[in-house]
Design a protein around this motif. Structure first.
Motif, PDB file in Angstrom:
ATOM      1  N   GLY A  37      82.307  -8.301 -46.805  1.00 31.27           N
ATOM      2  CA  GLY A  37      83.994  -7.667 -46.877  1.00 31.27           C
ATOM      3  C   GLY A  37      84.405  -7.241 -46.206  1.00 31.27           C
ATOM      4  N   ARG A  38      83.982  -8.511 -45.394  1.00 36.26           N
ATOM      5  CA  ARG A  38      84.731  -7.917 -43.575  1.00 36.26           C
ATOM      6  C   ARG A  38      86.174  -9.103 -43.173  1.00 36.26           C
ATOM      7  NH1 ARG A  38      82.273  -4.711 -40.368  1.00 36.26           N
ATOM      8  NH2 ARG A  38      79.607  -3.321 -41.793  1.00 36.26           N
ATOM      9  N   GLY A  39      86.361  -9.224 -44.343  1.00 35.03           N
ATOM     10  CA  GLY A  39      87.364 -10.771 -43.958  1.00 35.03           C
ATOM     11  C   GLY A  39      87.168 -12.027 -43.999  1.00 35.03           C
ATOM     12  N   GLY A  40      87.049 -12.996 -43.101  1.00 30.90           N
ATOM     13  CA  GLY A  40      86.840 -14.658 -43.354  1.00 30.90           C
ATOM     14  C   GLY A  40      87.443 -14.933 -44.412  1.00 30.90           C
ATOM     15  N   GLY A  41      86.296 -15.618 -45.615  1.00 30.92           N
ATOM     16  CA  GLY A  41      87.006 -16.390 -46.399  1.00 30.92           C
ATOM     17  C   GLY A  41      86.407 -17.886 -46.730  1.00 30.92           C
ATOM     18  N   THR A  42      86.965 -18.697 -47.813  1.00 31.75           N
ATOM     19  CA  THR A  42      86.039 -19.479 -47.849  1.00 31.75           C
ATOM     20  C   THR A  42      86.953 -21.193 -47.706  1.00 31.75           C
ATOM     21  OG1 THR A  42      86.699 -19.812 -50.783  1.00 31.75           O
ATOM     22  CG2 THR A  42      84.487 -18.334 -50.385  1.00 31.75           C
ATOM     23  N   THR A  43      86.494 -21.809 -47.002  1.00 29.00           N
ATOM     24  CA  THR A  43      87.073 -23.517 -46.676  1.00 29.00           C
ATOM     25  C   THR A  43      86.080 -24.426 -46.360  1.00 29.00           C
ATOM     26  OG1 THR A  43      88.428 -23.778 -45.091  1.00 29.00           O
ATOM     27  CG2 THR A  43      86.210 -22.315 -44.107  1.00 29.00           C
ATOM     28  N   GLY A  44      86.574 -25.386 -46.453  1.00 26.63           N
ATOM     29  CA  GLY A  44      86.186 -26.212 -46.256  1.00 26.63           C
ATOM     30  C   GLY A  44      86.105 -27.372 -44.437  1.00 26.63           C
ATOM     31  N   SER A  45      85.919 -28.278 -44.786  1.00 29.16           N
ATOM     32  CA  SER A  45      85.617 -28.815 -43.079  1.00 29.16           C
ATOM     33  C   SER A  45      87.533 -28.969 -42.519  1.00 29.16           C
ATOM     34  CB  SER A  45      84.946 -30.635 -43.416  1.00 29.16           C
ATOM     35  OG  SER A  45      83.846 -30.050 -43.958  1.00 29.16           O
ATOM     36  N   LYS A  46      88.237 -29.226 -43.077  1.00 27.99           N
ATOM     37  CA  LYS A  46      89.348 -29.732 -42.611  1.00 27.99           C
ATOM     38  C   LYS A  46      89.812 -28.073 -42.114  1.00 27.99           C
ATOM     39  CE  LYS A  46      90.887 -34.003 -44.587  1.00 27.99           C
ATOM     40  NZ  LYS A  46      92.123 -33.512 -45.140  1.00 27.99           N
ATOM     41  N   GLY A  47      88.916 -27.363 -43.040  1.00 28.31           N
ATOM     42  CA  GLY A  47      90.132 -24.863 -43.403  1.00 28.31           C
ATOM     43  C   GLY A  47      89.334 -24.784 -41.186  1.00 28.31           C
ATOM     44  N   TYR A 123      99.479 -29.870 -39.987  1.00 28.42           N
ATOM     45  CA  TYR A 123      98.676 -28.705 -40.485  1.00 28.42           C
ATOM     46  C   TYR A 123      99.137 -28.359 -42.231  1.00 28.42           C
ATOM     47  CZ  TYR A 123      98.791 -26.800 -36.033  1.00 28.42           C
ATOM     48  OH  TYR A 123      98.437 -27.098 -34.626  1.00 28.42           O
ATOM     49  N   GLY A 124      99.873 -29.437 -42.736  1.00 29.37           N
ATOM     50  CA  GLY A 124     100.280 -29.295 -44.157  1.00 29.37           C
ATOM     51  C   GLY A 124      99.240 -29.895 -45.143  1.00 29.37           C
ATOM     52  N   SER A 125      98.313 -30.990 -44.049  1.00 30.41           N
ATOM     53  CA  SER A 125      97.358 -31.370 -45.415  1.00 30.41           C
ATOM     54  C   SER A 125      95.542 -30.949 -45.461  1.00 30.41           C
ATOM     55  CB  SER A 125      96.695 -33.270 -44.666  1.00 30.41           C
ATOM     56  OG  SER A 125      96.675 -32.601 -43.088  1.00 30.41           O
ATOM     57  N   GLY A 126      95.825 -29.916 -44.724  1.00 32.05           N
ATOM     58  CA  GLY A 126      94.111 -29.157 -44.657  1.00 32.05           C
ATOM     59  C   GLY A 126      93.688 -28.294 -46.045  1.00 32.05           C
ATOM     60  N   ASN A 127      94.729 -28.373 -47.894  1.00 33.87           N
ATOM     61  CA  ASN A 127      94.166 -28.001 -48.422  1.00 33.87           C
ATOM     62  C   ASN A 127      92.870 -28.808 -49.037  1.00 33.87           C
ATOM     63  OD1 ASN A 127      93.665 -26.701 -50.830  1.00 33.87           O
ATOM     64  ND2 ASN A 127      95.726 -26.200 -51.335  1.00 33.87           N
ATOM     65  N   GLU A 128      92.001 -28.698 -48.714  1.00 31.93           N
ATOM     66  CA  GLU A 128      91.114 -30.081 -49.627  1.00 31.93           C
ATOM     67  C   GLU A 128      91.248 -29.925 -50.942  1.00 31.93           C
ATOM     68  OE1 GLU A 128      87.438 -29.097 -47.345  1.00 31.93           O
ATOM     69  OE2 GLU A 128      87.915 -30.683 -45.700  1.00 31.93           O
ATOM     70  N   GLY A 222      86.440 -28.628 -53.738  1.00 31.39           N
ATOM     71  CA  GLY A 222      85.851 -28.897 -52.922  1.00 31.39           C
ATOM     72  C   GLY A 222      84.972 -27.996 -52.413  1.00 31.39           C
ATOM     73  N   LEU A 223      84.524 -27.752 -51.350  1.00 30.13           N
ATOM     74  CA  LEU A 223      83.669 -27.288 -51.074  1.00 30.13           C
ATOM     75  C   LEU A 223      83.822 -25.560 -50.137  1.00 30.13           C
ATOM     76  CD1 LEU A 223      81.050 -27.608 -47.472  1.00 30.13           C
ATOM     77  CD2 LEU A 223      82.022 -25.430 -47.763  1.00 30.13           C
ATOM     78  N   GLY A 224      85.292 -25.703 -50.508  1.00 31.69           N
ATOM     79  CA  GLY A 224      85.459 -23.733 -50.909  1.00 31.69           C
ATOM     80  C   GLY A 224      85.515 -23.736 -52.152  1.00 31.69           C
ATOM     81  N   GLY A 225      86.040 -24.457 -53.189  1.00 30.48           N
ATOM     82  CA  GLY A 225      86.260 -24.085 -54.646  1.00 30.48           C
ATOM     83  C   GLY A 225      84.903 -24.223 -55.168  1.00 30.48           C
ATOM     84  N   ALA A 226      83.327 -24.782 -54.637  1.00 30.48           N
ATOM     85  CA  ALA A 226      81.922 -24.885 -54.791  1.00 30.48           C
ATOM     86  C   ALA A 226      81.455 -23.116 -54.775  1.00 30.48           C
ATOM     87  CB  ALA A 226      81.491 -25.587 -54.100  1.00 30.48           C
ATOM     88  N   LEU A 227      82.588 -22.101 -53.286  1.00 26.86           N
ATOM     89  CA  LEU A 227      81.590 -21.656 -52.877  1.00 26.86           C
ATOM     90  C   LEU A 227      82.884 -20.073 -53.606  1.00 26.86           C
ATOM     91  CD1 LEU A 227      81.907 -21.887 -48.713  1.00 26.86           C
ATOM     92  CD2 LEU A 227      79.932 -21.542 -50.885  1.00 26.86           C
ATOM     93  N   LEU A 228      83.472 -20.367 -54.191  1.00 24.22           N
ATOM     94  CA  LEU A 228      84.471 -19.288 -54.882  1.00 24.22           C
ATOM     95  C   LEU A 228      84.043 -19.522 -56.866  1.00 24.22           C
ATOM     96  CD1 LEU A 228      87.985 -20.410 -54.028  1.00 24.22           C
ATOM     97  CD2 LEU A 228      86.876 -17.866 -53.773  1.00 24.22           C
TER      98      LEU A 228
END
Length: 280
Positions: A37-47, A123-128, A222-228
């Motif tokens: 609960g200190r910020g951060g987030g879920t992302t993949g390699s491009k993020g 910049y616009g292609s980082g949404n894995e 993607g990886l971020g979605g798997a973490l979510l």
């Protein structure tokens, strides 16, 4: 291959392990901050690369990581095509070497993305998540597309099982040149890292199989979605935190590999044969 060239190749490979470690460490730490609960987030390699670019001296750091990603891609190609690790040609070895070839392509594309960020194009292609759904939709639109998506999902899940095996047996030790006190903390670090990656790969593979079964590209993750997806499970926050910690541990373990892994650069004659055959 001269001694200088072999040393250069070894340096690139080691820089590659460090670059992969940097990416995984950023992904894990961002997820861990989110779990706490200190910020951060879920992302993949491009993020992770986008995050690195936003830091002080981000251009310099990203340039070093981009070089490492290309170096890792070259090393993976040599592992696959020239059997740099001496795996042989048994069925199990062929599967591993095929996976290394796929890894070479993935890290090469990630290096290209890093360069595009440095040039101000990416910049616009980082949404894995969107990328995963787009290529899934493209495959589903073709003949036998559902079978292809399902096969990719099963292959990713299979890679996850392979990582779980590494975590259980600590087979990665055979490639490391460290022992004694160092090995006492390196082995648990590697086990935690491979276990976390195994779970993430299994989730990504399962979502792709679901996308194939339902013919619905929106199921792809993607990886971020798997973490979510982990957060949505019972005890999800705790599980999410453990996996985030494991991904960060894998990042740290990759720096250990950068230092201690056995790097056996193939002879120049071998590389020449492959180059003339048009394979690398």
């Amino acid at each position: 291959m001269t001694a200088a060239n072999r040393s250069c190749l070894e340096l690139l490979a080691r820089l590659g392990y460090a670059a992969r470690g940097t990416v995984s460490l950023i992904i894990g730490l961002l997820a861990l901050l989110a779990a706490l609960g200190r910020g951060g987030g879920t992302t993949g390699s491009k993020g992770a690369l986008l995050t690195l670019l936003s830091q002080p001296l981000g251009n310099l750091l990203l340039a070093a990581v981009a070089l490492g990603l290309f170096g890792f891609s070259i090393w993976r190609a040599l592992q696959s095509v020239l059997d740099a690790d001496g795996l042989g040609t048994a069925p199990k070895a062929i599967v591993i070497r095929f996976g290394q070839a796929v890894s070479a392509a993935i890290y090469f594309s990630l290096g290209v993305f890093a360069v595009s960020l440095l040039a101000g194009w990416g910049y616009g292609s980082g949404n894995e998540e969107q990328s995963a759904q787009d290529w899934t939709a493209w495959l589903l639109a073709h003949s036998f597309g559902r079978w292809l998506v399902g096969a990719v999902g099963l292959a990713i899940a299979g890679a996850g099982l392979g990582m779980a095996y590494k975590a259980w047996t600590a087979s990665f030790k055979q490639h490391l040149g460290c022992g004694g006190d160092t090995a006492r903390w390196v082995v648990p670090l590697g086990r935690a890292g491979y276990a976390a990656r195994a779970l993430v790969f299994l989730i990504i593979g399962a979502f792709l199989v679901a996308a194939a079964y339902q013919s619905d590209p929106s199921e792809a993750r993607g990886l971020g979605g798997a973490l979510l997806a982990l957060q949505e499970q019972p005890f999800g926050r705790a599980l999410f935190g453990l996996v985030a910690l494991g991904l960060a541990a894998f990042g740290a373990f990759e720096f250990v590999e950068a230092r201690y892994r056995h790097i056996a650069a193939p002879e120049g004659a071998e590389i020449g044969k492959v180059t003339r055959a048009g394979l690398v």
